[in-house]
Write a protein that holds these residues in place. Sequence first.
Motif, short mmCIF file in Angstrom:
data_model
loop_
_atom_site.label_atom_id
_atom_site.label_comp_id
_atom_site.label_asym_id
_atom_site.label_seq_id
_atom_site.Cartn_x
_atom_site.Cartn_y
_atom_site.Cartn_z
N ARG A 89 0.84 -1.21 0.00
CA ARG A 89 0.00 0.00 0.00
C ARG A 89 0.88 1.26 0.00
N ARG A 90 1.98 1.21 0.73
CA ARG A 90 2.90 2.36 0.71
C ARG A 90 3.56 2.50 -0.66
N ASN A 93 1.88 4.40 -3.65
CA ASN A 93 1.90 5.87 -3.62
C ASN A 93 2.97 6.44 -4.56
N ASP A 97 0.96 7.33 -12.93
CA ASP A 97 -0.48 7.20 -13.16
C ASP A 97 -0.84 6.89 -14.61
N LYS A 118 -6.38 0.61 -3.84
CA LYS A 118 -5.91 1.96 -3.52
C LYS A 118 -5.39 2.67 -4.77
N TYR A 119 -4.59 1.95 -5.58
CA TYR A 119 -4.04 2.56 -6.79
C TYR A 119 -5.15 2.91 -7.77
N LYS A 121 -8.32 3.51 -7.35
CA LYS A 121 -9.17 4.62 -6.90
C LYS A 121 -8.44 5.95 -7.04
N LYS A 122 -7.18 5.96 -6.65
CA LYS A 122 -6.40 7.20 -6.70
C LYS A 122 -6.29 7.72 -8.13
N HIS A 123 -6.09 6.81 -9.09
CA HIS A 123 -5.85 7.22 -10.48
C HIS A 123 -7.07 7.05 -11.38
N LYS A 124 -8.20 6.65 -10.76
CA LYS A 124 -9.48 6.58 -11.47
C LYS A 124 -9.41 5.67 -12.71
N HIS A 127 -10.36 -1.74 -12.20
CA HIS A 127 -9.64 -2.80 -11.49
C HIS A 127 -10.39 -4.12 -11.65
N SER A 165 -15.21 -3.06 -3.83
CA SER A 165 -14.41 -1.96 -4.37
C SER A 165 -13.82 -2.29 -5.74
#
Length: 398
Positions: A89-90, A93, A97, A118-119, A121-124, A127, A165
């Motif tokens: 997860r770290r 970050n 993208d 996490k990736y 969602k962050k970059h839309k 998945h 998710s």
Amino acid sequence: MKILIVSQYYYPDPFSVSLVAEQLVKNGHDVIVLTGKPNYGYHKIVPGYEKKDYEVFNGVKIYRVNVTPRKESKLSIVKNYLSFYFNARRFVNKLDDDFDIVYSVSLSPVISISPAIKYAKKHKIKHILHCLDLWPESVVATGITKKGTLLYNFLLKWSRKLYKSVDKILVSSPSFRDYLKEVIGYDENKCLYVPQATNTYDIAKDEEAIKYDTRYMNIVYCGNVGKLQLIPQLIEAVEIAKKTIPLRVYVIGLGSLTDYLKNSIKERKLEDNIIYLGAINSEHAIKYFLNADALYLGLNKNGVVGKTIPNKMTFYMSQKKPIIAAIDGDAKEVLLKSKGAIVCDETKESIAKAFIDFYARNDKEKMGKCNYSYFKKYFDNKIITTQIEEEMKKLAKR
């Protein structure tokens, strides 16, 4: 496409996600894998990988995060799971993208897909999860907890959040769809059956193959030595069947019932009928397959996990051998269609009868060919990767 694959396990860990990644590269895609440092079955980080954070192997770009090595204790397994969860997860970050799609692979535990979620969602971006194991059903099947306990309810709530998710779930067994719909509450319209790729090895050459005493019918079991695999029933079935037929069963593997198996062989005076070989790498285990009369497979039918298509079964089919299987559900349906197996119930009497019935058959070679033909038609890695690729293209950002 530029594809990000997230999987806690990757080569040299013995899992088939490596085959999919390499085939995607052959198909012209740019594939980056986020995984842990290999340790599965070794009880330590594989030598040479302790400080290796990045490599390119067979065209796949691989980033490896630190993990606590998985050992025998439950505590070490929990630490192994959580170390990948937090470190991966770290790591996401820091990833750029410009990926078109995220593909994650879920064995145990389901929390290993969290970095992919996490990736994405962050970059839309979309998945896709390839679900090869179900949580929290898996921890119930292995006896870690029971339904209704505080631990089970906690894991159920967490699992629901993670599964929901994901934009699309590919399930490795058709019955998984019912579980995801009824227990998890996932939209069944976003589930698709795509089998798990199979780690296959070239069938052993004659000069490499193990030579057996042909006075016996020689059966091989290769895999986990545990309660879920019906090891106690197998021992008792051999004890029954040996009174009628000349039978030897060779057991390859390790597990929670290893000591039980060894002690039972001695106590029941089965040294001539069950030969325990310990843990052998799959690449070398195939030497035991070529001259075997059949391969044995057992799986406790209780719960959803017991009705799945185990990867071991498709691996057996790839070796052109007949199968004797105490199994139910999706796997039973496949073997009945392949016409290359004797399928029985999980009782000692039924397994013993299957051994005796198989001994009397004169179409053993044909059975093995039927299994291989079915494998090539439905479980070949190229076919499976093409199915995954098609789903990726439907959801990719470009």
